[in-house]
Write a protein that holds these residues in place. Structure first.
Motif, PDB file in Angstrom:
ATOM      1  N   UNK A  96       0.828  -1.203   0.000  1.00  0.00           N
ATOM      2  CA  UNK A  96       0.000   0.000   0.000  1.00  0.00           C
ATOM      3  C   UNK A  96       0.863   1.255   0.000  1.00  0.00           C
ATOM      4  N   UNK A  97       1.886   1.272   0.871  1.00  0.00           N
ATOM      5  CA  UNK A  97       2.759   2.441   0.951  1.00  0.00           C
ATOM      6  C   UNK A  97       3.508   2.669  -0.354  1.00  0.00           C
ATOM      7  N   UNK A  98       3.914   1.574  -1.001  1.00  0.00           N
ATOM      8  CA  UNK A  98       4.612   1.719  -2.273  1.00  0.00           C
ATOM      9  C   UNK A  98       3.715   2.410  -3.301  1.00  0.00           C
ATOM     10  N   UNK A  99       2.448   2.074  -3.305  1.00  0.00           N
ATOM     11  CA  UNK A  99       1.539   2.689  -4.259  1.00  0.00           C
ATOM     12  C   UNK A  99       1.250   4.149  -3.964  1.00  0.00           C
ATOM     13  N   UNK A 100       1.448   4.556  -2.710  1.00  0.00           N
ATOM     14  CA  UNK A 100       1.173   5.942  -2.312  1.00  0.00           C
ATOM     15  C   UNK A 100       2.446   6.769  -2.162  1.00  0.00           C
ATOM     16  N   UNK A 101       3.567   6.261  -2.658  1.00  0.00           N
ATOM     17  CA  UNK A 101       4.846   6.894  -2.367  1.00  0.00           C
ATOM     18  C   UNK A 101       4.932   8.323  -2.891  1.00  0.00           C
ATOM     19  N   UNK A 102       4.373   8.575  -4.063  1.00  0.00           N
ATOM     20  CA  UNK A 102       4.433   9.928  -4.613  1.00  0.00           C
ATOM     21  C   UNK A 102       3.671  10.907  -3.732  1.00  0.00           C
ATOM     22  N   UNK A 103       2.522  10.476  -3.214  1.00  0.00           N
ATOM     23  CA  UNK A 103       1.747  11.339  -2.332  1.00  0.00           C
ATOM     24  C   UNK A 103       2.462  11.540  -1.006  1.00  0.00           C
ATOM     25  N   UNK A 104       3.095  10.502  -0.493  1.00  0.00           N
ATOM     26  CA  UNK A 104       3.818  10.607   0.782  1.00  0.00           C
ATOM     27  C   UNK A 104       4.944  11.620   0.674  1.00  0.00           C
ATOM     28  N   UNK A 105       5.757  11.492  -0.375  1.00  0.00           N
ATOM     29  CA  UNK A 105       6.880  12.414  -0.554  1.00  0.00           C
ATOM     30  C   UNK A 105       6.375  13.820  -0.844  1.00  0.00           C
ATOM     31  N   UNK A 106       5.297  13.936  -1.621  1.00  0.00           N
ATOM     32  CA  UNK A 106       4.740  15.254  -1.916  1.00  0.00           C
ATOM     33  C   UNK A 106       4.233  15.961  -0.670  1.00  0.00           C
ATOM     34  N   UNK A 107       3.536  15.217   0.198  1.00  0.00           N
ATOM     35  CA  UNK A 107       3.034  15.801   1.443  1.00  0.00           C
ATOM     36  C   UNK A 107       4.185  16.223   2.338  1.00  0.00           C
ATOM     37  N   UNK A 108       5.207  15.365   2.433  1.00  0.00           N
ATOM     38  CA  UNK A 108       6.391  15.713   3.244  1.00  0.00           C
ATOM     39  C   UNK A 108       7.046  16.977   2.716  1.00  0.00           C
ATOM     40  N   UNK A 109       7.229  17.066   1.403  1.00  0.00           N
ATOM     41  CA  UNK A 109       7.883  18.234   0.815  1.00  0.00           C
ATOM     42  C   UNK A 109       7.066  19.498   1.053  1.00  0.00           C
ATOM     43  N   UNK A 110       5.743  19.398   0.979  1.00  0.00           N
ATOM     44  CA  UNK A 110       4.888  20.565   1.190  1.00  0.00           C
ATOM     45  C   UNK A 110       4.988  21.069   2.627  1.00  0.00           C
ATOM     46  N   UNK A 111       4.921  20.157   3.579  1.00  0.00           N
ATOM     47  CA  UNK A 111       5.020  20.557   4.989  1.00  0.00           C
ATOM     48  C   UNK A 111       6.397  21.133   5.302  1.00  0.00           C
ATOM     49  N   UNK A 112       7.436  20.503   4.758  1.00  0.00           N
ATOM     50  CA  UNK A 112       8.790  21.004   4.996  1.00  0.00           C
ATOM     51  C   UNK A 112       8.956  22.397   4.390  1.00  0.00           C
ATOM     52  N   UNK A 113       8.355  22.638   3.247  1.00  0.00           N
ATOM     53  CA  UNK A 113       8.454  23.954   2.607  1.00  0.00           C
ATOM     54  C   UNK A 113       7.781  25.027   3.462  1.00  0.00           C
ATOM     55  N   UNK A 114       6.629  24.694   4.053  1.00  0.00           N
ATOM     56  CA  UNK A 114       5.938  25.661   4.915  1.00  0.00           C
ATOM     57  C   UNK A 114       6.801  25.993   6.136  1.00  0.00           C
ATOM     58  N   UNK A 115       7.397  24.974   6.742  1.00  0.00           N
ATOM     59  CA  UNK A 115       8.253  25.212   7.909  1.00  0.00           C
ATOM     60  C   UNK A 115       9.498  25.999   7.528  1.00  0.00           C
ATOM     61  N   UNK A 116      10.041  25.723   6.344  1.00  0.00           N
ATOM     62  CA  UNK A 116      11.204  26.471   5.886  1.00  0.00           C
ATOM     63  C   UNK A 116      10.848  27.938   5.654  1.00  0.00           C
ATOM     64  N   UNK A 117       9.650  28.185   5.125  1.00  0.00           N
ATOM     65  CA  UNK A 117       9.193  29.560   4.928  1.00  0.00           C
ATOM     66  C   UNK A 117       9.055  30.269   6.271  1.00  0.00           C
ATOM     67  N   UNK A 118       8.530  29.565   7.247  1.00  0.00           N
ATOM     68  CA  UNK A 118       8.401  30.147   8.598  1.00  0.00           C
ATOM     69  C   UNK A 118       9.773  30.496   9.163  1.00  0.00           C
ATOM     70  N   UNK A 119      10.740  29.619   8.957  1.00  0.00           N
ATOM     71  CA  UNK A 119      12.098  29.912   9.423  1.00  0.00           C
ATOM     72  C   UNK A 119      12.671  31.123   8.699  1.00  0.00           C
ATOM     73  N   UNK A 120      12.424  31.206   7.391  1.00  0.00           N
ATOM     74  CA  UNK A 120      12.911  32.346   6.624  1.00  0.00           C
ATOM     75  C   UNK A 120      12.316  33.655   7.110  1.00  0.00           C
ATOM     76  N   UNK A 121      11.023  33.652   7.462  1.00  0.00           N
ATOM     77  CA  UNK A 121      10.386  34.858   7.986  1.00  0.00           C
ATOM     78  C   UNK A 121      10.977  35.250   9.332  1.00  0.00           C
ATOM     79  N   UNK A 122      11.319  34.235  10.136  1.00  0.00           N
ATOM     80  CA  UNK A 122      11.956  34.528  11.417  1.00  0.00           C
ATOM     81  C   UNK A 122      13.311  35.180  11.242  1.00  0.00           C
ATOM     82  N   UNK A 123      14.086  34.682  10.286  1.00  0.00           N
ATOM     83  CA  UNK A 123      15.395  35.283  10.005  1.00  0.00           C
ATOM     84  C   UNK A 123      15.239  36.706   9.482  1.00  0.00           C
ATOM     85  N   UNK A 124      14.209  36.914   8.655  1.00  0.00           N
ATOM     86  CA  UNK A 124      13.957  38.258   8.142  1.00  0.00           C
ATOM     87  C   UNK A 124      13.594  39.210   9.276  1.00  0.00           C
TER      88      UNK A 124
END
Length: 423
Positions: A96-124
């Motif tokens: 099941x996980x193998x079939x959903x791998x693209x969605x798993x990685x996509x969700x991880x990348x999206x959440x990580x991007x939001x947190x990275x943006x938050x960190x960038x705003x803090x540095x700013x």
């Protein structure tokens, strides 16, 4: 190297870090409990080592996967046990996980991007505070004097920030101390100097860089609670180290304790990209400075970590046992013989076919006295869980003439290789 291959490697690395992080966190928790009465520097180094292990372990696995290396390791067998159904069947979570791998990685990348943006705003925000707020000549002179006393050769700036509620330190090459306007005008000079000495201890130790690295790890492994717990422990121990350095410099731990008590009247800052005097458990730090006592062992916190570590290590040890070590194998008169009429060609999983996955799955499997496959294990993975799962399903349908020893049918292990290619 294709994009589906990269997604597959990254996805399984992230999933395996669920149990890897839990194991590292449990072992680190036990070490910290044993070292509860050691100095904060010792506990700080242990917690940092635990967080570093949370980075290096998945990084090593991802490297091996990208290189297509042989993943026949205890780690991979342990992962098989977690992501594969009972009895060696792979018709469960793994497929099941193998079939959903693209969605798993996509969700991880999206959440990580939001947190990275938050960190960038803090540095700013920090850079805007550095450039957009004024200073105080008296406090700047105090900071300059403290920098000389701590052996800090770089120029340290001071900025008074109205919306801040606790002193904060930011920057490495151009360090700056941010002081709330309410503290600059309302706190007695000796107490404020004690807090500034605490900030100078952070600058002296380059804690800002370590703090940024912690944030980067938290962004990448945001889904692993052990990472957040380790980061909190690092920050708590770091504050105690800075407390000790500041108290030693001022010569009065009680003065620093009084200064920290005053901070309770202010709202804690939310700008955690800086490091400051309000980090850690404030009341516990005050008590430690005034009356340091030996810490009793908290069994309610230790027992869960001990149980989790024991369970992970037990499963890991079981998984690392060579699966073909059958004492009967060396005395077999006849190896099991496959009845090829019963063996169907394995079906190429649709998801792997669409992704263009190829590879070789080497299975070890056990044939009982009735010629049935009773267990199977991946001795060498193809690099794709879907292909390995299809190999499990195929071998389970085969029948065999059982192996014989001393003229009698015996249970024995064999090995078979499935080569997955695209025509």
């Amino acid at each position: 190297m294709t994009l589906p291959f990269l997604v597959d490697c990254l996805g399984w690395t992230l999933l395996h870090f669920i149990w890897q992080g839990a194991l590292v966190g449990s072992i680190t928790a036990l070490l910290l409990a044993a070292l509860r009465n050691a100095g904060p520097m010792v506990r700080y180094n242990v917690a940092c080592a635990g967080l570093l292990a949370c980075v290096m372990w998945p990084a090593a696995e991802l490297t091996l996967r990208l290189q297509g290396a042989d993943m026949v390791t205890a780690q991979m067998r342990f992962a098989d046990a977690l992501f594969t159904g009972a009895g060696g069947s792979a018709d469960g979570l793994s497929a099941f996980l193998q079939g959903q791998m693209l969605w798993i990685v996509g969700l991880w990348a999206s959440c990580a991007a939001v947190l990275a943006l938050r960190m960038g705003l803090g540095l700013l925000w920090i850079e805007r505070s550095r450039a957009g707020h004024g200073t105080d000549a008296r406090l700047q002179a105090t900071v300059t004097r403290l920098a000389g006393g701590f052996g800090v050769s770089r120029k340290v700036l001071l900025r008074v920030v109205p919306e801040l509620s606790s002193p904060q330190t930011a920057g490495w090459f151009r360090p700056v101390v941010l002081v709330p306007a309410s503290l600059a005008t309302g706190m007695p000079p000796d107490l404020l100097e004690a807090l500034l000495a605490h900030e100078m201890a952070h600058i002296r130790r380059h804690d800002y860089i370590v703090n940024l690295m912690q944030h980067a790890v938290e962004i990448i492994f945001f889904y692993q609670p052990a990472v957040w717990w380790l980061s909190r422990r690092i920050r708590a121990e770091r504050e105690q180290i800075a407390d000790d350095l500041a108290a030693r410099h001022t010569g009065s731990p009680r003065t620093l304790a009084r200064a920290l008590s005053e901070l309770e009247r202010f709202q804690f800052s939310s700008h955690h990209l800086a490091v400051g005097a309000d980090g850690g458990e404030l009341l516990a730090r005050v008590k430690r400075l005034v009356r340091p006592d030996a810490q009793a062992l908290n069994w309610t916190a230790v027992l869960p970590a001990l149980g989790l570590a024991a369970a992970c290590l037990g499963l890991y040890a079981h998984a690392s046992t060579p699966q073909l070590a059958n004492p009967q194998l060396a005395v077999l008169d006849q190896m099991p013989v496959a009845l090829f009429d019963s063996c169907a060609k394995p079906q190429y999983p649709a998801a792997d076919l669409a992704a263009g996955h190829t590879g070789t799955t080497r299975l070890g499997f056990e044939v009982d006295v009735h010629g049935k496959v009773v267990a199977s294990r991946v001795n060498r993975t193809s690099g794709h869980a879907g292909l390995d799962a299809a190999a499990h399903r195929a071998i389970a349908k085969c029948s065999f003439i059982p192996g014989r020893a001393g003229g009698k049918p015996v249970q024995a292990w064999m090995e078979m290789q499935y080569v997955w290619t695209l025509n």
